[in-house]
Design an enzyme around this catalytic site. Sequence first.
Site, mmCIF file in Angstrom:
data_model
loop_
_atom_site.group_PDB
_atom_site.id
_atom_site.type_symbol
_atom_site.label_atom_id
_atom_site.label_comp_id
_atom_site.label_asym_id
_atom_site.label_seq_id
_atom_site.Cartn_x
_atom_site.Cartn_y
_atom_site.Cartn_z
ATOM 1 N N GLY A 1 -42.904 -17.006 -16.509
ATOM 2 C CA GLY A 1 -41.536 -16.210 -16.794
ATOM 3 C C GLY A 1 -40.428 -17.092 -15.882
ATOM 4 N N GLY A 2 -40.052 -16.650 -14.858
ATOM 5 C CA GLY A 2 -38.898 -17.185 -14.181
ATOM 6 C C GLY A 2 -38.809 -18.583 -14.104
ATOM 7 C CD GLU B 1 -48.726 -12.758 -17.504
ATOM 8 O OE1 GLU B 1 -47.910 -13.733 -17.257
ATOM 9 O OE2 GLU B 1 -48.117 -11.941 -18.204
ATOM 10 C CG HIS C 1 -45.577 -9.453 -20.450
ATOM 11 N ND1 HIS C 1 -45.131 -8.591 -19.561
ATOM 12 C CD2 HIS C 1 -45.622 -10.472 -20.019
ATOM 13 C CE1 HIS C 1 -44.801 -9.455 -18.600
ATOM 14 N NE2 HIS C 1 -45.177 -10.690 -18.744
ATOM 15 C CD GLU D 1 -42.017 -7.978 -17.558
ATOM 16 O OE1 GLU D 1 -41.572 -8.560 -18.611
ATOM 17 O OE2 GLU D 1 -42.274 -8.556 -16.484
ATOM 18 C CB SER E 1 -45.275 -15.807 -8.847
ATOM 19 O OG SER E 1 -44.415 -14.482 -8.901
ATOM 20 C CG ASN F 1 -42.516 -13.869 -21.104
ATOM 21 O OD1 ASN F 1 -41.578 -13.515 -22.095
ATOM 22 N ND2 ASN F 1 -43.088 -12.872 -20.580
ATOM 23 C CD1 TRP F 2 -38.061 -18.853 -21.718
ATOM 24 C CD2 TRP F 2 -36.637 -18.849 -23.681
ATOM 25 N NE1 TRP F 2 -37.715 -20.085 -22.184
ATOM 26 C CE2 TRP F 2 -37.048 -20.040 -23.218
ATOM 27 C CE3 TRP F 2 -35.869 -18.385 -24.595
ATOM 28 C CZ2 TRP F 2 -36.458 -21.378 -24.172
ATOM 29 C CZ3 TRP F 2 -35.617 -19.609 -25.508
ATOM 30 C CH2 TRP F 2 -35.670 -20.808 -25.183
ATOM 31 C CE LYS F 3 -41.661 -12.003 -17.615
ATOM 32 N NZ LYS F 3 -41.814 -11.319 -16.308
#
Length: 250
Positions: A233-234, A167, A95, A97, A212, A9-11
Amino acid sequence: MRKPIIAGNWKMNGSRSSIKELLHGLKAGIGEVKSAEVAVCAPSIYLADVSEQLTGTAIGFGGQNLSTAAKGAFTGEISADMLLDFKCEYVIVGHSERRSLYGETDQLVAEKFEVARKAGLKPILCIGETLEERESGITNDVCSRQLNAVIEHSGIAALADGVIAYEPVWAIGTGKTATPEQAQETHAAIRKLLSDKDASVAEKVRIQYGGSMNAANAAELLAMADIDGGLIGGASLVAKDFLTICKAAG
Ligand code: PGA
């Protein structure tokens, strides 16, 4: 046996050149991933680039959100057909967010799930509790509420071919991962909730862990019985790290 699925998930990260470089790295290493399904979910403005670079490879791709509407006066929105036009296979829905920053309710997420599925996209349905909710001991209630909204809207069978991403909100982007035992406990509770309604769907649906997950902790999380992959993500922004996670999945 459920086939593990790792999705990036590159956001809202990247540029045309950084994405080109990232995909170059992923394509070079994907041959070492034995059995896991691998996908990346890109910002919609880069989907044309991603589609051009990944179509025909072993790496799937998708969007991070979609509209419930098919077309029309919805400034800034992206429809399921637009995602399909660029050969997307997946789309993330709900998600945390989107839920917390853009006010997406359980009902709206359920509608998005249904629109995606009906169009032929594979929805990656995100659920999970906040820190406050975990500390109040209502993690399973929150996950049930979020899942039940989708089940009520689409029926339990609709989940079989989708993907659920558990998540915990407190673990997203914080470097604070759930322990494998904590994650497994919630994954098992989610599967139990589903199996009370339909055992075969519960057996089939893949439940990713997200929050994470990284190259260092992926193997122990993915080793748990009910963890069928990860939503990353990151760590999905660095080819080497993302590939390490994919390889840890099998
Ligand atoms: P993170 O994000 O891996 O950076 O914690 C996961 C996600 O939000 O899907």
